[in-house]
Design an enzyme around this catalytic site. Structure first.
Site, short mmCIF file in Angstrom:
data_model
loop_
_atom_site.label_atom_id
_atom_site.label_comp_id
_atom_site.label_asym_id
_atom_site.label_seq_id
_atom_site.Cartn_x
_atom_site.Cartn_y
_atom_site.Cartn_z
N ASN A 48 0.80 -1.24 0.00
CA ASN A 48 0.00 0.00 0.00
C ASN A 48 0.83 1.28 0.00
OD1 ASN A 48 0.83 -0.61 2.57
ND2 ASN A 48 -1.08 0.03 3.56
N GLU A 99 4.82 -4.77 11.88
CA GLU A 99 3.76 -3.78 11.66
C GLU A 99 2.66 -4.50 10.91
OE1 GLU A 99 3.48 -1.01 12.91
OE2 GLU A 99 5.49 -0.39 13.46
N GLY A 122 -1.72 -5.95 10.67
CA GLY A 122 -3.05 -5.43 10.32
C GLY A 122 -3.84 -4.89 11.50
N CYS A 160 -3.43 0.22 6.97
CA CYS A 160 -3.49 -0.70 8.12
C CYS A 160 -4.17 -0.08 9.33
CB CYS A 160 -2.08 -1.11 8.48
SG CYS A 160 -0.98 0.30 8.64
N LYS A 217 -1.31 -6.15 20.86
CA LYS A 217 -1.98 -7.44 20.58
C LYS A 217 -1.52 -8.00 19.23
CE LYS A 217 -6.25 -5.90 21.80
NZ LYS A 217 -7.69 -6.05 22.06
N GLY A 245 0.96 -6.21 16.24
CA GLY A 245 2.40 -6.11 16.05
C GLY A 245 3.25 -5.97 17.28
N GLU A 287 7.75 1.89 14.86
CA GLU A 287 8.48 2.58 13.82
C GLU A 287 8.41 4.07 14.12
OE1 GLU A 287 6.86 0.77 10.02
OE2 GLU A 287 8.90 -0.02 10.01
P1 NDP Z 1 1.16 -9.77 3.24
O1 NDP Z 1 1.24 -10.16 4.66
O2 NDP Z 1 0.50 -10.66 2.29
O3 NDP Z 1 2.66 -9.56 2.67
C1 NDP Z 1 3.58 -8.68 3.28
C2 NDP Z 1 4.97 -8.96 2.73
O4 NDP Z 1 5.46 -10.21 3.26
C3 NDP Z 1 5.01 -9.11 1.21
O5 NDP Z 1 6.20 -8.55 0.72
C4 NDP Z 1 4.99 -10.61 1.05
O6 NDP Z 1 5.49 -11.04 -0.20
C5 NDP Z 1 5.88 -11.05 2.20
N1 NDP Z 1 5.74 -12.44 2.62
C6 NDP Z 1 4.67 -13.26 2.47
N2 NDP Z 1 4.92 -14.47 3.03
C7 NDP Z 1 6.17 -14.41 3.57
C8 NDP Z 1 6.99 -15.33 4.31
N3 NDP Z 1 6.59 -16.55 4.62
N4 NDP Z 1 8.21 -14.91 4.70
C9 NDP Z 1 8.65 -13.66 4.43
N5 NDP Z 1 7.92 -12.76 3.73
C10 NDP Z 1 6.69 -13.11 3.32
O7 NDP Z 1 0.54 -8.31 3.25
P2 NDP Z 1 0.03 -7.44 2.01
O8 NDP Z 1 1.19 -7.15 1.11
O9 NDP Z 1 -1.19 -8.09 1.44
O10 NDP Z 1 -0.36 -6.07 2.74
C11 NDP Z 1 -1.56 -5.89 3.40
C12 NDP Z 1 -1.41 -6.13 4.89
O11 NDP Z 1 -0.37 -5.33 5.41
C13 NDP Z 1 -2.65 -5.76 5.68
O12 NDP Z 1 -2.92 -6.73 6.64
C14 NDP Z 1 -2.24 -4.47 6.37
O13 NDP Z 1 -2.93 -4.21 7.54
C15 NDP Z 1 -0.80 -4.68 6.60
N6 NDP Z 1 -0.13 -3.39 6.74
C16 NDP Z 1 0.32 -3.03 7.98
C17 NDP Z 1 0.89 -1.79 8.18
C18 NDP Z 1 1.43 -1.39 9.52
O14 NDP Z 1 2.31 -0.54 9.56
N7 NDP Z 1 0.95 -1.92 10.63
C19 NDP Z 1 1.00 -0.82 7.08
C20 NDP Z 1 0.55 -1.34 5.82
C21 NDP Z 1 -0.02 -2.59 5.67
P3 NDP Z 1 4.50 -11.10 -1.49
O15 NDP Z 1 3.22 -10.47 -1.12
O16 NDP Z 1 5.25 -10.33 -2.50
O17 NDP Z 1 4.35 -12.53 -1.81
#
Ligand code: NDP
Length: 485
Positions: free
Chosen positions: A154, A251, A253, A285, A452, A455, A459
């Site tokens: 995002n 960080e 969801g 998020c 909880k 995370g 950051e």
């Molecule tokens: P994902 O959890 O699907 O993926 C996050 C990253 O982790 C991607 O780069 C993904 O690769 C990678 N990944 C997936 N599986 C593994 C693994 N087993 N080991 C290491 N890396 C892995 O999240 P999304 O990309 O769909 O993003 C949306 C989510 O992110 C929402 O839940 C949102 O709330 C959260 N989010 C949290 C934020 C925060 O600061 N708290 C800010 C922004 C989003 P790939 O997808 O390329 O396969």
């Protein structure tokens, strides 16, 4: 002006673009049209190895610099990023589909804020002197070593900078893996850091899906993993990191509550709810997706919300008047459509939206459900799309209890004109990043992160330093050593 979207290589390692077409193809799709705008390749094990070797070498060199010199590189990178804001914002729009109206003010600008802030802080990161009578202890703040950053799709520029800036300020090197959905922006961050004087290999970008991330997390040369992603991925990555006893920042969801009391300024509350549900098409998020509205103003709130939603300008994200763009991908749009169906099937009242918009790309209408109850799927699960759930409540006590009845704890907001109530309520909400009469502000000066399942770690702000450095303590004896024999 035309923009070069296809990068010179899929990866950025040791100060230069690198390609290895043996890796699986990663098509980059522009969310507003569904067209392929670039093609990258996932990192092969050889590419991952190259990145880790480069990072290890650069880190040793970088840690020897004075923190002030390190800080200077970061502040220079911040300045370059700010100068190129327009170009970087256009790229962010191509990468994510978010409207230029947003990317011009929320992405490279936020990234450069982080580089500037941590660049400025670098020289002030010190240990302490602890007197023990004659003897004394001093502490040294040391870098962790080679760190891994893994990003969600995002905010690709912001996420890369929020991780790289404190990591590098503390003397670490980084290998960053963007989401495969948005692989372009982090490459520009790497280019800019090189231009600003960062040694080759200090910040490397490798592309790929989860398995590339997983191979980085389990590598014994890696000291820390910072993930921005979903809770299920966070669980896996945290567990893998624990096996190697690595530091983590997670960080993850949220399903955050926003409490609107009868005495709130309705327009401000509606504005907060719009920002906290529809900015970036709801793909944030910390969004306040459970909007609890006290019964006395519920209908007035909904009426005003509906009115203001009519002012959303839905269209071409590259047109600066557009204020609402597409979802990042067809897959994410389909997931969100599934939640909307569940909302209707579960008996929530669809106030507005709910449909796909009839045009190219992955556009969904801004959607509002009212009469949502706590047990409905749309009130329990993170949707990550433009879907707001409005729930109603009678008393403050009840609202607090219901707001806290979730496994998540990223954010929370309160709208009220009663100052003491604002502080009293926020004090009882179990969330990491909170707001009073506002929503979703994320200045670099404030700690950001969840409690909880949302995370671990923080950051931004000075708090981030604790997560990117470690303390060495040195006991100094001034007299003789007394041993029993
Ligand atoms: P994902 O959890 O699907 O993926 C996050 C990253 O982790 C991607 O780069 C993904 O690769 C990678 N990944 C997936 N599986 C593994 C693994 N087993 N080991 C290491 N890396 C892995 O999240 P999304 O990309 O769909 O993003 C949306 C989510 O992110 C929402 O839940 C949102 O709330 C959260 N989010 C949290 C934020 C925060 O600061 N708290 C800010 C922004 C989003 P790939 O997808 O390329 O396969």
């Amino acid at each position: 002006m035309t923009y070069e979207i296809q990068p010179a290589g899929s990866h950025y390692i040791d100060g230069a673009y690198v390609e290895d077409t043996a890796g699986a193809e990663i098509p980059v799709i522009y969310a507003a049209t569904g067209e392929r705008i670039a093609t990258l390749h996932a990192a092969t094990p050889a590419i991952v190895e190259q990145a880790l070797v480069a990072a290890e070498k650069a880190q040793a060199e970088w840690a020897k610099l004075s923190p002030r010199e390190r800080g200077r590189v970061l502040t220079r990178a911040a300045a370059i990023m700010r100068e190129r804001n327009h170009e970087l914002s256009v790229l962010e729009t191509y990468d994510t589909g978010k409207p230029l109206q947003e990317t011009l003010v929320a992405d490279a600008t936020s990234g450069s804020d982080a580089l500037e802030y941590f660049g400025g802080l670098a020289a002030s990161l010190t240990g302490e002197h602890i007197p023990l009578g004659e003897d004394w202890v001093y502490t040294i703040r040391e870098p962790l070593g080679v760190c891994v950053g893994i990003g969600a799709w995002n905010y690709p520029t912001q996420i890369a900078c929020w991780k790289a800036a404190p990591a590098l300020a503390c003397g670490n090197a980084m290998v960053f893996k963007p989401s495969e959905t948005t692989p372009l922006c982090a490459l520009k961050v790497a280019e800019i850091l090189t231009e600003a004087g960062a040694p080759a290999g200090l910040f490397n970008v490798v592309q790929g899906m989860g398995e590339v991330g997983a191979s980085l997390v389990t590598d014994s040369r890696v000291a820390k993993v910072s993930l921005t992603g979903s809770v299920p991925t966070g669980r896996k990555v945290y567990a893998a990191a624990a096996d190697g006893m690595k530091h983590v920042t997670m960080e993850l969801g949220g399903k955050s509550p926003m409490l609107v009391f009868d005495d709130a300024d309705i327009d401000n509350a509606v504005g907060g709810a719009i920002l906290g549900n529809f900015y970036s098409s709801g793909q944030i998020c910390s969004n306040g997706t459970r909007v609890f509205v006290q019964k006395g103003i519920k209908e007035a709130f909904l009426a005003r919300l509906n009115e203001r939603l009519q002012d959303a300008v839905i269209g071409d994200p590259l047109d600066e008047t557009t204020s609402f763009g597409p979802m990042v991908s067809e897959q994410q749009m389909t997931i969100v459509q599934g939640f909307i169906e569940k909302g209707v099937a579960g008996g929530a009242r669809l106030v507005t939206g709910g449909k796909r918009i009839d045009r190219d790309g992955w556009y969904l209408e801004p959607t509002v459900f009212a009469d949502v109850t706590d047990d409905m799927t749309i009130a329990r699960e993170e949707i990550f799309g433009p879907v707001m759930s409005v729930l109603d409540f009678d008393t403050e006590e009840e609202a607090i209890a219901r707001a806290n009845a979730t496994e998540y704890g990223l954010s929370a907001g309160v709208f009220t004109s009663d100052l003491s109530r604002g502080h009293r309520v926020i004090g009882q909400l179990r969330a990491g990043s909170c707001f009073i009469n506002s929503y979703n502000d994320a200045p670099v000066e404030a700690p950001f992160g969840g409690v909880k399942m949302s995370g671990v770690g923080r950051e931004n702000s000075k708090a981030a330093i604790e997560h990117w450095s470690q303390m060495k303590s040195v006991y100094v004896r001034m007299g003789d050593v007394e041993a029993p024999f």
